[in-house]
Design an enzyme around this catalytic site. Sequence first.
Site, mmCIF file in Angstrom:
data_model
loop_
_atom_site.group_PDB
_atom_site.id
_atom_site.type_symbol
_atom_site.label_atom_id
_atom_site.label_comp_id
_atom_site.label_asym_id
_atom_site.label_seq_id
_atom_site.Cartn_x
_atom_site.Cartn_y
_atom_site.Cartn_z
ATOM 1 C CG ASP A 78 5.113 -2.492 3.860
ATOM 2 O OD1 ASP A 78 4.248 -1.597 3.924
ATOM 3 O OD2 ASP A 78 5.560 -2.927 2.796
ATOM 4 C CD GLU A 79 0.018 -1.143 3.178
ATOM 5 O OE1 GLU A 79 -1.103 -1.690 3.073
ATOM 6 O OE2 GLU A 79 0.582 -0.551 2.254
ATOM 7 N N PRO A 80 1.037 -3.815 8.709
ATOM 8 C CG PRO A 80 1.470 -3.275 10.926
ATOM 9 C CD PRO A 80 1.665 -2.791 9.517
ATOM 10 C CG LEU A 81 -3.406 -3.445 11.757
ATOM 11 C CD1 LEU A 81 -2.121 -2.736 12.073
ATOM 12 C CD2 LEU A 81 -4.546 -2.862 12.512
ATOM 13 C CB ILE A 108 4.762 1.417 5.999
ATOM 14 C CG1 ILE A 108 6.197 1.928 6.006
ATOM 15 C CG2 ILE A 108 4.020 1.828 4.724
ATOM 16 C CD1 ILE A 108 7.100 1.223 5.026
#
Length: 154
Positions: A78-81, A108
């Site tokens: 989930d939004e690793p960046l 995601i």
Amino acid sequence: LSALENVRLSAQAVGAPRNPLRAARGEADLIDKAKAALARVGLSGVANRTAGALSHGEQRQLEIAMTLASDPKVLLLDEPLAGMGPEESARITDLLRGLAREHAILLIEHDMDVVFAVANWMTVMVDGAMLAEGRPADIRTNAAVQQAYLGGHA
């Protein structure tokens, strides 16, 4: 706790030996598994550093290593960046590209450049509803996706 200890504990949580006679060998196996996971995400050099002292990007890599230590078939990311600068984002994108060859990944992410770099199949959602689904090239040229996420242009 150190990065290595965090990953070891993650591996232990899913595969702790139940037999006390195997505990010593089991501990060595867990440490080997943790070291391998840290190496896979590029954190071997900081294995003994306190996890809280790692950079934001390194902490995200550590989270992925902790997940890898459990031998997953699917990675749910989930939004690793989120919150990363360009250098850290590039490092994580390269990592995700490599992991996508070995694991199914449910990603995601709002950074569409990263998604296009990693994905081979995409489902685009807006407000909880599916907007489009298909190969990245098809998604990139989809007018509704362009309007919603790409600013109206590819």
